[in-house]
Design an enzyme around this catalytic site. Structure first.
Site, PDB file in Angstrom:
ATOM      1  N   GLY A  45       4.904   4.722  -5.783  1.00 38.66           N
ATOM      2  CA  GLY A  45       5.561   3.190  -5.769  1.00 38.66           C
ATOM      3  C   GLY A  45       6.526   3.151  -6.450  1.00 38.66           C
ATOM      4  O   GLY A  45       7.081   3.932  -7.451  1.00 38.66           O
TER       5      GLY A  45
ATOM      6  N   CYS B   6       2.619  10.700  -7.683  1.00 41.35           N
ATOM      7  CA  CYS B   6       3.799  10.042  -8.428  1.00 41.35           C
ATOM      8  C   CYS B   6       3.570   8.926  -9.341  1.00 41.35           C
ATOM      9  O   CYS B   6       2.683   8.862 -10.263  1.00 41.35           O
ATOM     10  CB  CYS B   6       4.690   9.676  -7.296  1.00 41.35           C
ATOM     11  SG  CYS B   6       6.346   9.364  -7.977  1.00 41.35           S
ATOM     12  N   TYR B   7       3.672   7.617  -8.686  1.00 39.82           N
ATOM     13  CA  TYR B   7       3.223   6.456  -9.431  1.00 39.82           C
ATOM     14  C   TYR B   7       1.836   6.473  -9.583  1.00 39.82           C
ATOM     15  O   TYR B   7       1.347   5.987 -10.886  1.00 39.82           O
ATOM     16  CB  TYR B   7       3.849   5.238  -8.887  1.00 39.82           C
ATOM     17  CG  TYR B   7       3.287   3.965  -9.666  1.00 39.82           C
ATOM     18  CD1 TYR B   7       3.939   3.483 -10.928  1.00 39.82           C
ATOM     19  CD2 TYR B   7       2.486   3.109  -9.062  1.00 39.82           C
ATOM     20  CE1 TYR B   7       3.653   2.423 -11.587  1.00 39.82           C
ATOM     21  CE2 TYR B   7       2.224   1.867  -9.761  1.00 39.82           C
ATOM     22  CZ  TYR B   7       2.985   1.536 -11.000  1.00 39.82           C
ATOM     23  OH  TYR B   7       2.359   0.471 -11.873  1.00 39.82           O
TER      24      TYR B   7
ATOM     25  N   HIS C  14       5.593  14.655  -4.621  1.00 39.52           N
ATOM     26  CA  HIS C  14       5.047  13.939  -3.360  1.00 39.52           C
ATOM     27  C   HIS C  14       4.481  15.195  -2.239  1.00 39.52           C
ATOM     28  O   HIS C  14       5.427  15.920  -1.894  1.00 39.52           O
ATOM     29  CB  HIS C  14       6.269  13.167  -2.498  1.00 39.52           C
ATOM     30  CG  HIS C  14       6.341  12.033  -3.240  1.00 39.52           C
ATOM     31  ND1 HIS C  14       5.823  10.583  -3.127  1.00 39.52           N
ATOM     32  CD2 HIS C  14       7.402  11.510  -4.325  1.00 39.52           C
ATOM     33  CE1 HIS C  14       6.192   9.824  -3.969  1.00 39.52           C
ATOM     34  NE2 HIS C  14       7.202  10.379  -4.678  1.00 39.52           N
TER      35      HIS C  14
ATOM     36  N   GLU D  13       3.076  14.513   0.609  1.00 33.86           N
ATOM     37  CA  GLU D  13       3.226  13.892   1.768  1.00 33.86           C
ATOM     38  C   GLU D  13       4.589  14.295   2.676  1.00 33.86           C
ATOM     39  O   GLU D  13       4.708  13.635   3.923  1.00 33.86           O
ATOM     40  CB  GLU D  13       2.655  12.300   1.707  1.00 33.86           C
ATOM     41  CG  GLU D  13       3.690  11.521   1.407  1.00 33.86           C
ATOM     42  CD  GLU D  13       3.733  11.474  -0.296  1.00 33.86           C
ATOM     43  OE1 GLU D  13       3.262  12.321  -1.146  1.00 33.86           O
ATOM     44  OE2 GLU D  13       4.092  10.284  -0.844  1.00 33.86           O
TER      45      GLU D  13
ATOM     46  N   ASP E  52       6.799   2.591  21.527  1.00 38.33           N
ATOM     47  CA  ASP E  52       5.749   1.790  21.021  1.00 38.33           C
ATOM     48  C   ASP E  52       5.236   0.828  21.661  1.00 38.33           C
ATOM     49  O   ASP E  52       3.816   0.691  21.964  1.00 38.33           O
ATOM     50  CB  ASP E  52       6.371   1.082  19.659  1.00 38.33           C
ATOM     51  CG  ASP E  52       6.905   1.973  18.791  1.00 38.33           C
ATOM     52  OD1 ASP E  52       6.530   3.218  18.786  1.00 38.33           O
ATOM     53  OD2 ASP E  52       7.528   1.582  17.628  1.00 38.33           O
TER      54      ASP E  52
ATOM     55  N   LYS F  45       4.717   7.206  14.386  1.00 37.69           N
ATOM     56  CA  LYS F  45       5.600   7.448  15.464  1.00 37.69           C
ATOM     57  C   LYS F  45       5.004   8.772  16.255  1.00 37.69           C
ATOM     58  O   LYS F  45       5.087   8.805  17.500  1.00 37.69           O
ATOM     59  CB  LYS F  45       7.181   7.619  15.027  1.00 37.69           C
ATOM     60  CG  LYS F  45       8.095   7.628  16.458  1.00 37.69           C
ATOM     61  CD  LYS F  45       8.140   6.279  16.746  1.00 37.69           C
ATOM     62  CE  LYS F  45       9.465   5.943  17.571  1.00 37.69           C
ATOM     63  NZ  LYS F  45       9.370   4.366  17.799  1.00 37.69           N
TER      64      LYS F  45
END
Ligand code: XMP
Length: 604
Positions: free
Chosen positions: A54, A81-82, A168, A170, A225, A371
């Site tokens: 964050g 991280c945060y 990170h 991710e 979408d 996506k």
């Protein structure tokens, strides 16, 4: 409905939580996103918890924290991280402002390679960092399991069941990040039974339950979408019970409105209402040049059109639900159940629709997907590949790719700046010449919007030179947020910006250039490799070549949070350039060699 083992992702802001949830699903594990304020009781069913990154500091008065009770649940916890800093702070360690701001690629030295978190990893791993604060002291019992040059406490094992990492896992820039996440999921002992097939099956059940005997009114744009949303709704409810509204704002690509209509009809969208809004939108945008104002006008106009159409249709909320093709970036989760609070501007919020939202009469079947997942669902539902792989197209369409200007917007001290730039280029051993353009585009620097000048480089260079020099220029010269390469060999001696607004003629010119690019990359088989390819019209002419200029902006990305400019074969770039230069009214062609950050994907 299938019951899944669940991993909870605690959202500390930004888009990290969603990205983590997506990666967890890639590993076939079901995940739910919770706000930082979630109560521990609501997490009783989960098998593991991940605290996301964050943008804040634990020392800020309003810095989000989570309930320390989370650490008493006994399930494995991973702070990222945060999240790593919050965890350290709440468990009794210290977090301080880092002396060095570490941003981007770093090397992690794994000091405890036998740690479960690092199974199958190398002694050194490339990781992606983005932080200012850092952990400086550990709570009792915790130990370092990995460090980077600028971050001693880059990976911590608190007690063989709770871990904190400063980097990170991710993002794709941490190549073995998914492996580390996989290791964490092993520690959680979760069953890996989430799949997209299962998702589709579950979603169909949910749609049937939610709609009962009601029909669905769906706002459809022709993008992947909303098209996938249509298909899944129709699969659940049967043809005829889903009504689609497509608003053509006249800011579409060449022949796109018509193509969207045709492809939607081809896949069985029979109940489709097309609203032709071109004149209305252009009228509202007359004389406007400021990017945010243009965006606001387009957004407002969308709402107005929707209000008109829904009123004309006289939808009775007792008989209709509103369907939307919202996907995860448009969704803010709250209270453990996903409620779409932030919907794309063009999807909300006529009073009637707001009322429906309040009453829970809105249906968003793919709101938790990403996506890549939406595309996979589209393929599973038989959507033709051309539609599945359509490049993302922004809601305001060409409206944000057709730069407008009141006149030249000169950089202060342009001559000195160019002198400094050219000295720097020479010092770097390049024979390129810099020219700063008297106009601005939007960028993102330090997580904040910027509105600054592009610099154009002319001369001989190869991709490696351009890739290396681009970030150096935007890091050093603070008036700049974008770097362009001149694709026409002529050196630039003069630039001129003329007042220009959103007009049919300018949009038509942009549409022609965009069509050339689109056709070329389709023929060259580059549609998949290039994630998105904005083509931008700027009201700038060079030397004695009248007209306006075109910027090519191909990017590679996964989630649009970060992006690299794509290097395409020079011969293909030249081929497109020659064709674009042959269009009447084109002065020259540039290639955008800016990554995101510092430049956003779109120019406005
Ligand atoms: P930027 O320009 O911020 O864009 O790097 C990131 C991604 O978002 C798309 N984009 C939009 N999509 N409505 C949308 O639905 C919008 O107003 C909008 N603006 C930008 C952009 O095309 C890129 O994929």
């Amino acid at each position: 409905m299938n019951q899944h083992d669940t991993i909870a992702v605690i959202d500390f802001g930004g888009q990290y939580a969603h990205l983590i949830a997506n990666r967890v699903r890639r590993l076939n594990v079901y995940s739910e996103i919770y706000p930082a304020s979630v109560k521990v009781e609501d997490l009783a069913h989960v098998k593991g918890i991940i605290l996301s990154g964050g943008p804040q500091s634990v020392h800020e008065e309003n810095g989000l924290k989570c309930d320390p009770g989370i650490f008493e649940l006994g399930v494995p916890v991973l702070g990222i991280c945060y999240g790593h800093q919050v965890m350290t702070h709440l468990l009794g360690g210290t977090v301080e402002s880092g002396e060095v701001k570490e941003y981007g690629r770093a090397t992690l030295d794994i000091t405890e390679s036998e740690n479960p978190l690092f199974q199958g990893c190398n002694k050194q791993e490339q990781v992606w960092m983005s932080h200012f604060d850092e952990v400086t002291n550990l709570p009792a019992g915790a130990r370092i399991i990995g460090s980077s040059e600028d971050c001693k406490y880059a990976a911590i094992d608190f007690d063989n069941n709770r871990w904190g990492i400063q980097f990170h896992v991710e993002v794709t820039h941490t190549p073995n990040g998914l492996k580390m996440l996989d290791n964490f999921l092993n520690a959680c002992k979760v069953e890996r039974n989430w799949s997209l097939d299962q998702f589709i099956e579950d979603e169909i059940t949910r749609i049937k339950e939610k709609t009962g005997d009601k029909n669905v009114f769906l706002l459809i744009s022709g993008g992947v979408d909303s098209t996938v949303t249509f298909l899944i709704l129709e699969k659940a409810l049967g043809a005829g019970r889903v009504y689609g509204l497509f608003v053509d704002h006249g800011l579409m690509r060449k022949d796109e409105g018509q193509q969207v209509e045709e492809s939607l009809k081809k896949i069985g969208v029979t109940n489709l209402h097309v609203y032709q809004g071109e004149e209305e939108f252009l009228e509202a945008l007359k004389g406007k040049y400021e990017p945010e104002e243009k965006r606001r006008i387009i957004g407002d106009k969308f709402l107005e059109v929707q209000r008109k159409v829904t009123e004309e249709l006289n939808l009775n909320p007792d008989e209709w639900l509103l369907g939307q093709g919202t996907i995860y970036p448009d969704t803010i989760e709250s209270g453990g159940t996903a409620h779409a609070d932030k919907i794309k501007t063009h999807h909300n919020r006529v009073p009637q629709i707001e009322e429906l939202i309040k009453q829970g009469k809105i249906i968003e079947p793919i709101k938790d997907l990403y996506k890549d997942e939406v595309r996979a669902v589209g393929e599973k539902l038989g959507l033709e590949s051309k539609m599945v792989w359509r490049h993302p197209f922004p809601g305001p369409g060409l409206g944000v790719r057709c730069l407008c200007a009141e006149g030249p917007d000169n950089v202060p001290n342009a001559a000195q700046l160019e002198l400094d730039l050219n000295t720097f280029l020479t010092e770097e051993g390049l024979t390129l010449v810099a020219k700063v353009l008297p106009l601005k585009s939007v960028g993102v620097q330090g997580d904040v919007r910027s509105y600054r000048h592009p610099v154009v480089l002319s001369g001989q260079a190869d991709w490696a030179d351009l890739e290396a020099i681009s970030p150096k220029l935007t890091n050093r010269f603070l008036d700049l947020n974008r770097v362009l390469y001149h694709l026409n060999d002529t050196p630039i001696t003069e630039t001129q910006v003329t007042p220009a607004y959103l007009t049919q003629d300018r949009l038509n010119l942009l549409r022609e250039a965009d069509a050339i690019v689109h056709q070329t990359i389709t023929e060259e088989g580059l549609l998949r490799e290039i994630w998105q390819f904005p083509v931008v019209l700027i009201p700038l002419s060079i030397n004695d070549r009248p007209g306006e200029s075109i910027v090519l902006r191909p990017v590679s990305s996964e989630e649009a949070m970060t992006a690299n400019f794509t290097e395409i074969d020079w011969s293909i770039a030249r081929q497109m350039t020659d064709k674009i230069l042959a269009l009447p009214g084109v002065s020259t062609v540039f290639y955008d060699i800016t990554n995101k950050p510092p430049g956003t994907i779109e120019w406005e």
